[in-house]
Scaffold this active site. Sequence first.
Site, mmCIF file in Angstrom:
data_model
loop_
_atom_site.group_PDB
_atom_site.id
_atom_site.type_symbol
_atom_site.label_atom_id
_atom_site.label_comp_id
_atom_site.label_asym_id
_atom_site.label_seq_id
_atom_site.Cartn_x
_atom_site.Cartn_y
_atom_site.Cartn_z
ATOM 1 N N HIS A 103 -1.038 -41.221 4.773
ATOM 2 C CA HIS A 103 -0.869 -40.020 3.945
ATOM 3 C C HIS A 103 -2.227 -39.457 3.553
ATOM 4 C CE1 HIS A 103 -1.662 -43.176 1.007
ATOM 5 N NE2 HIS A 103 -1.945 -42.254 0.109
ATOM 6 N N ASP A 105 -3.656 -37.657 -0.032
ATOM 7 C CA ASP A 105 -3.153 -37.683 -1.405
ATOM 8 C C ASP A 105 -2.592 -36.324 -1.837
ATOM 9 O OD1 ASP A 105 -3.717 -40.378 -1.814
ATOM 10 O OD2 ASP A 105 -5.806 -39.950 -2.306
ATOM 11 N N HIS A 262 -5.146 -41.808 4.955
ATOM 12 C CA HIS A 262 -5.480 -43.212 4.735
ATOM 13 C C HIS A 262 -4.221 -44.051 4.606
ATOM 14 C CE1 HIS A 262 -5.314 -41.287 0.774
ATOM 15 N NE2 HIS A 262 -4.935 -42.458 0.283
ATOM 16 N N ARG A 277 -8.110 -45.650 -9.386
ATOM 17 C CA ARG A 277 -8.396 -44.427 -8.613
ATOM 18 C C ARG A 277 -8.545 -43.217 -9.512
ATOM 19 N NH1 ARG A 277 -4.065 -42.015 -4.667
ATOM 20 N NH2 ARG A 277 -4.086 -40.253 -6.106
#
Length: 286
Positions: A103, A105, A262, A277
């Site tokens: 995907h 983000d 990623h 994150r």
Amino acid sequence: MAYRTIEAQPIAGALGAEISGVDLTRPLSNAETADVRQALRDHKVIFFRDQELTPEDHLRASGVFGTIFRVPFVQSRDGYPDIIDIVKEPADAGKFNFGGAWHTDASFEEAPPLGSALYALETPPYGGDTLWTNMEAAYAALSDGMRAMLAGLRAVHSAQRYYGVGGHFNSDDKKSVSMTINPSEAGDERVVHPVVRTHPETGAKSLYVNPVYTICFEDMTEEESAPLLGFLFEHAIRPEFQCRFNWTPRTLAVWDNRATMHFAINDYDGHRRHMNRVTIAGDKPR
Ligand code: SIN
């Protein structure tokens, strides 16, 4: 590529470089800021090992690349609404892994994030690597005919399969023991983006579809879209477009969501992995 203040050691042919010569526990100089931004443009995902970062350092280092994007659906770290705590516990074995599918983000947003800055707090004794793939290289490797066909296409993106009412994270057997994820009707909303986007800083073209959030082509059904989308998803993850990173604690990775996908590998059941994150705001794909 030569930089004035840092060194960059590529980790693969397609993308990814380890950066040395910079201390992210303090504000960067103008020259360092220019260099790390250029390194992100050059390598698409950059890694800073051995950085003992507080949450404030993590936020400041992420701010070097843009303003901060607040992530929906995923509960943030206590006291830090702009940091999400990504944890897999030993008790999550066999059922939960955040980010474990290819995907980019939050492509379900009108203005999806420019990038993300993932910091490793605790890593398993083996495994738990992350893969990235270079969507500019994937686009460049398509035939002229395919590129011409994709030029006019737009695709529908939505969080519905993961954060929607009927989504993956609303099912009891996929729930994390320690991460709180809140699927909702907002997850079922849809946006439309071009299938090929142009990088706003470099002008490079990349494929902008991903198996997690891209539902179908605009004005087509999911069934009609599936064969071509399926081809593009498989094509984009050819091994020569990828890099793989083995984390060590206190490493910060920063990636460009506009030109990569990623995948967090789930191969360390029974061990703990804990990441933080921060997500960096982007603009509407064009
Ligand atoms: C993510 O998809 O943001 C998480 C990636 C990872 O934990 O490696």
